[in-house]
Design a protein around this motif. Structure first.
Motif, PDB file in Angstrom:
ATOM      1  N   ASN A 174      71.634  42.297  87.068  1.00 45.56           N
ATOM      2  CA  ASN A 174      71.254  42.990  85.835  1.00 45.56           C
ATOM      3  C   ASN A 174      70.627  44.356  86.085  1.00 45.56           C
ATOM      4  OD1 ASN A 174      71.716  40.790  83.681  1.00 45.56           O
ATOM      5  ND2 ASN A 174      70.530  39.737  85.246  1.00 45.56           N
ATOM      6  N   ASP A 175      70.722  44.832  87.337  1.00 45.33           N
ATOM      7  CA  ASP A 175      70.198  46.165  87.687  1.00 45.33           C
ATOM      8  C   ASP A 175      68.676  46.229  87.546  1.00 45.33           C
ATOM      9  OD1 ASP A 175      70.892  48.748  88.641  1.00 45.33           O
ATOM     10  OD2 ASP A 175      70.459  49.578  86.678  1.00 45.33           O
ATOM     11  N   THR A 176      68.013  45.082  87.517  1.00 44.01           N
ATOM     12  CA  THR A 176      66.566  45.050  87.316  1.00 44.01           C
ATOM     13  C   THR A 176      65.820  45.693  88.473  1.00 44.01           C
ATOM     14  OG1 THR A 176      66.745  43.016  86.009  1.00 44.01           O
ATOM     15  CG2 THR A 176      64.584  43.541  86.942  1.00 44.01           C
ATOM     16  N   TYR A 177      66.145  45.285  89.691  1.00 43.55           N
ATOM     17  CA  TYR A 177      65.380  45.752  90.848  1.00 43.55           C
ATOM     18  C   TYR A 177      65.680  47.210  91.168  1.00 43.55           C
ATOM     19  CZ  TYR A 177      64.504  40.788  91.333  1.00 43.55           C
ATOM     20  OH  TYR A 177      64.138  39.496  91.088  1.00 43.55           O
ATOM     21  N   ALA A 178      66.911  47.647  90.927  1.00 42.13           N
ATOM     22  CA  ALA A 178      67.249  49.049  91.161  1.00 42.13           C
ATOM     23  C   ALA A 178      66.464  49.951  90.213  1.00 42.13           C
ATOM     24  CB  ALA A 178      68.752  49.267  91.000  1.00 42.13           C
ATOM     25  N   GLN A 179      66.388  49.564  88.947  1.00 35.35           N
ATOM     26  CA  GLN A 179      65.621  50.360  87.995  1.00 35.35           C
ATOM     27  C   GLN A 179      64.137  50.334  88.330  1.00 35.35           C
ATOM     28  OE1 GLN A 179      66.242  50.804  83.934  1.00 35.35           O
ATOM     29  NE2 GLN A 179      68.288  49.897  83.870  1.00 35.35           N
ATOM     30  N   LEU A 180      63.636  49.154  88.738  1.00 35.37           N
ATOM     31  CA  LEU A 180      62.235  49.053  89.111  1.00 35.37           C
ATOM     32  C   LEU A 180      61.927  49.946  90.309  1.00 35.37           C
ATOM     33  CD1 LEU A 180      59.506  47.747  88.654  1.00 35.37           C
ATOM     34  CD2 LEU A 180      60.250  45.818  90.064  1.00 35.37           C
ATOM     35  N   ALA A 181      62.833  49.990  91.277  1.00 35.10           N
ATOM     36  CA  ALA A 181      62.640  50.840  92.452  1.00 35.10           C
ATOM     37  C   ALA A 181      62.541  52.304  92.056  1.00 35.10           C
ATOM     38  CB  ALA A 181      63.790  50.628  93.444  1.00 35.10           C
ATOM     39  N   ARG A 182      63.427  52.754  91.161  1.00 33.10           N
ATOM     40  CA  ARG A 182      63.407  54.154  90.745  1.00 33.10           C
ATOM     41  C   ARG A 182      62.115  54.511  90.005  1.00 33.10           C
ATOM     42  NH1 ARG A 182      69.095  53.088  90.335  1.00 33.10           N
ATOM     43  NH2 ARG A 182      68.903  52.201  88.262  1.00 33.10           N
ATOM     44  N   ARG A 183      61.617  53.574  89.201  1.00 34.00           N
ATOM     45  CA  ARG A 183      60.378  53.847  88.467  1.00 34.00           C
ATOM     46  C   ARG A 183      59.175  53.818  89.401  1.00 34.00           C
ATOM     47  NH1 ARG A 183      60.789  54.503  83.424  1.00 34.00           N
ATOM     48  NH2 ARG A 183      58.593  54.085  82.991  1.00 34.00           N
ATOM     49  N   ALA A 236      61.167  37.752  75.432  1.00 36.64           N
ATOM     50  CA  ALA A 236      60.186  38.461  76.246  1.00 36.64           C
ATOM     51  C   ALA A 236      60.757  39.805  76.685  1.00 36.64           C
ATOM     52  CB  ALA A 236      59.794  37.633  77.469  1.00 36.64           C
ATOM     53  N   THR A 237      59.925  40.826  76.622  1.00 28.87           N
ATOM     54  CA  THR A 237      60.329  42.169  77.032  1.00 28.87           C
ATOM     55  C   THR A 237      59.242  42.776  77.908  1.00 28.87           C
ATOM     56  OG1 THR A 237      61.500  42.483  74.934  1.00 28.87           O
ATOM     57  CG2 THR A 237      61.048  44.454  76.250  1.00 28.87           C
ATOM     58  N   ILE A 269      54.081  42.264  79.334  1.00 27.07           N
ATOM     59  CA  ILE A 269      55.192  41.463  78.827  1.00 27.07           C
ATOM     60  C   ILE A 269      54.862  41.079  77.388  1.00 27.07           C
ATOM     61  CG2 ILE A 269      56.568  39.375  79.070  1.00 27.07           C
ATOM     62  CD1 ILE A 269      55.925  39.399  82.033  1.00 27.07           C
ATOM     63  N   ALA A 270      55.670  41.541  76.459  1.00 25.71           N
ATOM     64  CA  ALA A 270      55.492  41.210  75.048  1.00 25.71           C
ATOM     65  C   ALA A 270      56.363  40.009  74.706  1.00 25.71           C
ATOM     66  CB  ALA A 270      55.864  42.396  74.170  1.00 25.71           C
ATOM     67  N   VAL A 271      55.777  39.039  74.039  1.00 23.55           N
ATOM     68  CA  VAL A 271      56.467  37.783  73.712  1.00 23.55           C
ATOM     69  C   VAL A 271      56.393  37.551  72.207  1.00 23.55           C
ATOM     70  CG1 VAL A 271      56.430  35.282  74.014  1.00 23.55           C
ATOM     71  CG2 VAL A 271      55.976  36.769  75.973  1.00 23.55           C
ATOM     72  N   HIS A 272      57.517  37.204  71.597  1.00 26.20           N
ATOM     73  CA  HIS A 272      57.499  36.878  70.179  1.00 26.20           C
ATOM     74  C   HIS A 272      58.564  35.832  69.877  1.00 26.20           C
ATOM     75  CE1 HIS A 272      61.112  39.366  69.447  1.00 26.20           C
ATOM     76  NE2 HIS A 272      60.580  40.192  70.323  1.00 26.20           N
ATOM     77  N   ARG A 273      58.460  35.252  68.703  1.00 22.38           N
ATOM     78  CA  ARG A 273      59.342  34.148  68.318  1.00 22.38           C
ATOM     79  C   ARG A 273      60.753  34.637  68.002  1.00 22.38           C
ATOM     80  NH1 ARG A 273      57.202  31.872  62.647  1.00 22.38           N
ATOM     81  NH2 ARG A 273      55.170  32.378  63.531  1.00 22.38           N
ATOM     82  N   ILE A 274      61.696  33.691  68.023  1.00 20.51           N
ATOM     83  CA  ILE A 274      63.095  33.964  67.699  1.00 20.51           C
ATOM     84  C   ILE A 274      63.372  33.443  66.285  1.00 20.51           C
ATOM     85  CG2 ILE A 274      65.491  33.571  68.361  1.00 20.51           C
ATOM     86  CD1 ILE A 274      63.889  35.176  70.382  1.00 20.51           C
ATOM     87  N   GLY A 326      64.422  42.194  79.828  1.00 26.98           N
ATOM     88  CA  GLY A 326      64.153  41.373  78.663  1.00 26.98           C
ATOM     89  C   GLY A 326      65.164  40.259  78.502  1.00 26.98           C
ATOM     90  N   GLY A 327      64.836  39.334  77.617  1.00 24.35           N
ATOM     91  CA  GLY A 327      65.755  38.248  77.349  1.00 24.35           C
ATOM     92  C   GLY A 327      65.114  37.158  76.520  1.00 24.35           C
ATOM     93  N   ILE A 328      65.926  36.199  76.121  1.00 23.86           N
ATOM     94  CA  ILE A 328      65.463  35.029  75.380  1.00 23.86           C
ATOM     95  C   ILE A 328      65.287  33.890  76.382  1.00 23.86           C
ATOM     96  CG2 ILE A 328      66.006  33.367  73.559  1.00 23.86           C
ATOM     97  CD1 ILE A 328      67.606  35.563  72.190  1.00 23.86           C
TER      98      ILE A 328
END
Length: 201
Positions: A167-176, A33-34, A46-51, A11-13
């Motif tokens: 950000n450990d994104t791909y490692a977490q994705l691999a485990r899931r 976006a998350t 992907i959920a998107v909302h305003r800031i 996630g992030g802005i």
């Protein structure tokens, strides 16, 4: 398009600028976006909302390209990607569905967005029509690029991003993926030996 702030591995802005033809000024989005997964049933979203404003309460600042551009008022948006393996969408008709003769799963991408781009003198029905065509074109281009990756392998820039994985994104994705995809992490299998980082959610 760029991240203004990272919020965990999924996630992030995000800041997104859109170039408009003369005489209209360019537009830009600022949104959070998350990514949410339901890998057991073959879906990710992907959920998107305003800031909330004002933006000066945050640790980030808008890029210089926002100067002179009009901010789009975003109410809600997102997308859902689902893998069915039962239908295939033809390139020449985005409404044409036929039984797939291949055992490879197909992916359906559903986009939705509710926003105001602040365009005067442009009928809503015409704006909706152009938006649908623009999204279809973007998804079609994305699919063609993904097919090139499957055929030719990932470009160096992508493999380097997966390898560095700040950000450990791909490692977490691999485990899931291993958990819900029959033990196969696909192109992320090299990340499986890495323990979760301290920044993981």
């Amino acid at each position: 398009c760029c991240f203004l702030e990272r919020k965990g591995p999924f996630g992030g802005i995000i800041y997104q600028k859109i170039h408009f033809p003369f005489p209209y000024r360019n537009r830009y989005f600022v949104f959070e976006a998350t990514m949410i997964d339901d890998l057991k049933d073959g879906r990710i979203g992907i959920a998107v909302h305003r800031i909330p404003k004002p933006y000066d309460q945050y640790d980030w600042t808008l890029p210089e390209s926002s100067v002179g551009a009009v901010e789009v008022t975003l109410n809600l948006g997102g997308c859902v990607c689902s893998s069915s393996g039962r239908t295939v969408i033809h390139e020449n008709d985005d409404n044409d569905e036929t039984p797939s003769s291949s055992s490879s799963p197909s992916v359906r991408v559903t986009n939705f967005v509710n926003c105001d781009v602040h365009l005067r003198l442009v009928p809503t029905f015409l704006l909706n029509y152009l938006t649908r065509k623009l999204i279809w074109y973007a998804m079609s281009s994305f699919r063609k690029k993904a097919s090139e990756f499957v055929r030719d392998g990932l470009p160096d820039a992508y493999t380097r991003r997966i390898r560095e994985d700040p950000n450990d994104t791909y490692a977490q994705l691999a485990r899931r993926l291993v958990r819900y995809n029959g033990g196969d992490a696909g192109i992320f299998r090299d990340k499986l030996h890495l323990p979760p980082s301290s920044s993981s959610n």
